[in-house]
Enzyme design. Structure first.
Site, PDB file in Angstrom:
ATOM      1  N   ASP A 665       4.423 -38.471  41.425  1.00 12.78           N
ATOM      2  CA  ASP A 665       4.022 -37.353  40.574  1.00 12.78           C
ATOM      3  C   ASP A 665       2.746 -36.692  41.116  1.00 12.78           C
ATOM      4  O   ASP A 665       2.662 -35.461  41.247  1.00 12.78           O
ATOM      5  CB  ASP A 665       3.799 -37.852  39.148  1.00 12.78           C
ATOM      6  CG  ASP A 665       3.276 -36.762  38.227  1.00 12.78           C
ATOM      7  OD1 ASP A 665       4.035 -35.818  37.949  1.00 12.78           O
ATOM      8  OD2 ASP A 665       2.105 -36.853  37.804  1.00 12.78           O
ATOM      9  N   LYS A 669       2.113 -32.924  42.970  1.00 14.07           N
ATOM     10  CA  LYS A 669       1.091 -31.991  42.491  1.00 14.07           C
ATOM     11  C   LYS A 669       0.198 -31.524  43.639  1.00 14.07           C
ATOM     12  O   LYS A 669      -0.103 -30.329  43.765  1.00 14.07           O
ATOM     13  CB  LYS A 669       0.262 -32.638  41.383  1.00 14.07           C
ATOM     14  CG  LYS A 669       1.046 -32.851  40.087  1.00 14.07           C
ATOM     15  CD  LYS A 669       0.213 -33.536  39.013  1.00 14.07           C
ATOM     16  CE  LYS A 669       1.017 -33.678  37.720  1.00 14.07           C
ATOM     17  NZ  LYS A 669       0.249 -34.320  36.644  1.00 14.07           N
TER      18      LYS A 669
END
Length: 803
Positions: A665, A669
């Site tokens: 994750d 990003k």
């Protein structure tokens, strides 16, 4: 029943396409009989004239296909007739005779050889003549006495076949002779007349409207109604601007002006016979007869209410050295002789030192391009060519009051990155004109129409994914109140089922999935791109790779995308580049603010800094609210396994927490941040530390959660070791010098990162402007409410651009 008033009712082909619409039109006639004597004028049934033109254009080779066209037309008309009238109606025999006449005319070599245009006009007349017979038969079934009239008996013209000029005096007298004392409802063919030799002629574009006006004039009709398939005269062509609105009232002068500039409204010649009379004209929609339509009168004072857009084209723009401009102008005029699409040939040159520019209709250019190439070679010169251009004109009386409206329109286009190839604005005229490529013309028409709209523009939404974020977003949309536009939810779906309603789904009511369609992404794509909408925002809250791979097709169809999903931006670099190129080409909005900081303005801040000329050298910090929550729990002596389960239950972590613990994750990003900065980087270039024990990496989800407690002591020791040094653990990322490193970092407890609580993120940006002390963005970085709010903010920003 005696009438003091006469109403002429003209029904276009779109009002007569089938028996249902013809019955609707007959009901309209019956209603008018309560207040006036109706006189009906009809066009050919929708699509029939095109078929007859196709038939006539095969003149050089009459074969099986020709007779197949006739048979199909006869079958179509007989079927409609039989659905409206009984088999014994005598007009059925007249209809049969008419198609026998069509076959004979097709085979009439003598007429075709002596005067091809006369032969073609005779063929084209069949459409209106058949339509009149059917409409009269339908009236009879409503117990309305009617007679079908062929206008060739009383509309007299010269012999300019295809575009015959009407002999007004003779026509006026004959109409009165044939129709004035008629006790039946006359049903008259539009579009056709006849010359002195009784040969059938056609009246050209808008011929049926013109026929109706000639009849209204001769009979001193009080009122002329033109029935079509749109709600009157619209603010723009609905093929270009689907949400164009109808105009309540116009003057005859307004209609003439708009038509002369290419608007698809009533042709000026329609108004001409009645322009000096008190006859009123009403344009109505047969498909929506309750709509008031547009009223047109001779004495209406527009007084600033004429707010209309016209789009004409396509055009070709030629640019050539000024030394050859005059010679080319002469040649173009020579070649234009006999070409109906040649005019106008526009010529502009700002100064004698600049290139000369000619604007031609695309159809004319296609006819002469070989001659043009030969001339260019002979002159030993070259020309630059731009094709598929369109003229967009905005009309308003307000232009005469000053330049504010012109300035607002130019600013509106500029704010959306639209730079016209040419702008024309004469102070003593009521329009401003822009020359644009097709895609830009379509967007500009939409933007300007929204700006002049009386009602709030509608922004259509499709929300894909009804999980935690998607469901919360729908709730927030329902509570939202905006003054500048209104949202309409066309549809929503989950991985299994899809809801769709072109009128909008009621957000006040609970979604009913009982009769929902199965979710098939290709079918959904076809559905939402069917009409090339310009106001549709597709919200991807699915986390599905299949959906993320649909973005190029959405962009190519003018659809805007808002997403909290990190997938599309973190596929291969080439895919990210493709998305950026498509959004630039098609002028789409692509917003993904929540992919990095949930509701925090990270992406927008980076974009703003770069737009201001700043150069960003480093981005670092905590971008996972899930990780902040986990390490906060460890600080409070909560076992690691319990902290993970709690984060999952609170919606901070994914259903499979390994999606967060892997660091993927955070990697996505930072990959998004790097690519937004313009750095080319692939996922395998990142250094990412995973928090998943190697032994649990590939087990099933339940086993993972059960076995995770085996590692609680290890994590307890790690956090206590840091605390002994007055530090704590944070899962951080850093982008610097084109490299990305992600993993656990021990930071001072009193530092900004060390003091993070809950699900907060903290992002530090170093740049030329912020080279000593970083720009810090801090706030909640997880949770369905803040993420949905961030998505909603992206939607609102997109809507602002569209309106």
């Amino acid at each position: 029943m005696s009438y003091r008033k006469i109403h002429t009712l003209k029904f276009g082909g779109s009002s007569l396409q089938n028996s249902t619409l013809i019955r609707q039109s007959v009901k309209i006639v019956r209603e008018r009989m309560q207040q006036a004597r109706p006189v009906v004028v009809v066009s050919a049934i929708g699509g029939v004239t095109d078929k007859l033109i196709e038939l006539a254009d095969q003149y050089h080779k009459i074969n099986h296909t020709s007779y197949q066209i006739i048979n199909e037309l006869e079958t179509q008309h007989r079927r409609i007739f039989d659905e409206l009238a009984p088999p014994g109606d005598p007009k059925r025999g007249d209809l049969q005779d008419l198609f026998a006449e069509l076959r004979m005319t097709l085979e009439n070599k003598n007429l075709k050889g002596n005067n091809f245009n006369a032969w073609k006009d005779h063929i084209l007349s069949i459409g209106e003549r058949a339509s009149a017979l059917i409409f009269a038969a339908a009236l009879s079934q409503f117990n309305i006495d009617s007679v079908a009239y062929e206008a060739s008996h009383f509309i007299k013209t010269d012999s300019t076949f295809g575009k015959a000029r009407v002999q007004r005096d003779a026509t006026h007298k004959l109409i009165q002779k044939f129709l004035h004392q008629s006790k039946s409802v006359p049903v008259i063919t539009g579009f056709i007349g006849s010359n002195d030799q009784q040969q059938i002629t056609t009246l050209g574009r808008s011929g049926s409207d013109y026929s109706a006006a000639l009849i209204a004039d001769a009979l001193d009709a009080d009122h002329l109604e033109i029935w079509t398939d749109v709600n009157g005269v619209l603010t723009a062509d609905p093929n270009w601007v689907p949400d164009a609105e109808s105009i309540e009232q116009l003057s005859f002068g307004d209609i003439a002006e708009l038509s002369s500039h290419g608007a698809r409204v009533i042709h000026p010649k329609t108004i001409q016979p009645i322009q000096n009379k008190k006859t009123t004209v009403l344009v109505k929609n047969s498909h929506n007869p309750q709509h008031p339509g547009t009223l047109i009168t001779s004495d209406f004072n527009t007084n600033g209410s004429l707010k209309t857009i016209t789009i004409t084209g396509p055009f070709v723009r030629l640019q050539i050295d000024q030394a050859h401009a005059y010679d080319l102008f002469v040649k173009l005029n020579e070649w234009s002789v006999g070409h109906p699409d040649a005019k106008p040939i526009e010529f502009t040159q700002q100064t004698e030192f600049e290139a000369a520019r000619f604007l031609l209709k695309q159809s004319f250019f296609d006819e002469i391009k070989e001659q043009l190439s030969a001339w260019s070679a002979n002159q030993n010169t070259l020309f630059n060519l731009d094709d598929n251009l369109y003229k967009l004109k905005k009309f308003s009386n307000q232009f005469n009051e000053g330049e504010q409206l012109s300035g607002r329109i130019i600013s509106l286009l500029d704010n959306n990155g639209i730079q016209p190839l040419h702008t024309q604005r004469n102070y003593d005229e009521r329009f401003i004109s822009f020359l644009l490529p097709e895609d830009e013309a379509r967007l500009a028409a939409h933007l300007i129409n929204n700006a002049i709209s009386k009602t709030k523009p509608a922004i259509d939404l499709f929300v894909a994914g009804t999980g935690a974020v998607g469901e919360t977003l729908l709730e927030q949309l329902n509570e939202l109140e905006t003054s500048d536009f209104q949202f309409r939810l066309l549809g929503t779906c989950n991985s299994r089922k899809m809801l769709w309603n072109t009128d909008g789904i009621d957000l006040d009511a609970e979604l009913n999935w009982d009769n929902a369609e199965q979710t098939k992404w290709d079918n959904l794509l076809n559905k939402i791109t069917k009409n090339r909408p310009r106001n549709l925002i597709f919200v991807d809250a699915t986390g599905s790779e299949e959906v993320a791979r649909l973005y190029p097709k959405l962009f190519a169809n003018g659809i805007h995308v808002v997403t909290p999903s990190k997938l599309a931006n973190t596929f291969e670099q080439s895919y990210f580049d493709k998305l950026k190129n498509l959004t630039k080409k098609h002028r789409n909005s692509f917003r993904y603010e929540t992919t990095v900081g949930a509701g925090l303005p990270v992406i927008s801040t980076i974009n703003d800094l770069q737009s201001a000329g700043d150069h960003i050298s480093e981005i670092s910090g905590v971008v996972s609210g899930t990780m902040t929550y986990l390490f906060n729990q460890l600080e409070q002596r909560v076992p690691f396994s319990k902290a993970v389960i709690d984060a999952r239950e609170k919606g901070y972590a994914e259903p499979d927490p390994r999606d967060d613990l892997s660091g993927e994750d955070v990697a996505r990003k930072f990959l998004t941040l790097a690519r937004t900065l313009g750095i080319n980087i692939e996922r395998e270039d990142l250094q990412v530390e995973s928090l998943i024990p190697k032994e649990l990496k590939d087990v099933d989800g339940n086993t993972f959660l059960e076995k995770l407690s085996d590692y609680d002591n290890e994590w307890n020791q790690r956090i206590r070791s840091a605390q002994k040094q007055n530090e704590t653990l944070r899962y951080t990322g850093k982008l610097k010098d084109g490299n990305i490193t992600i993993g656990i970092e021990s930071v001072p407890q009193g530092s900004p990162l060390g003091q993070l609580k809950g699900t907060d993120n903290l992002i530090q940006i170093y740049s030329e402007f912020y080279n000593q002390t970083p720009l810090v963005i801090q706030g909640p970085g997880a949770g369905k409410k803040v993420t949905a709010a961030g998505v909603l903010s992206d939607i609102l920003n997109t809507a602002d651009r569209l309106t």
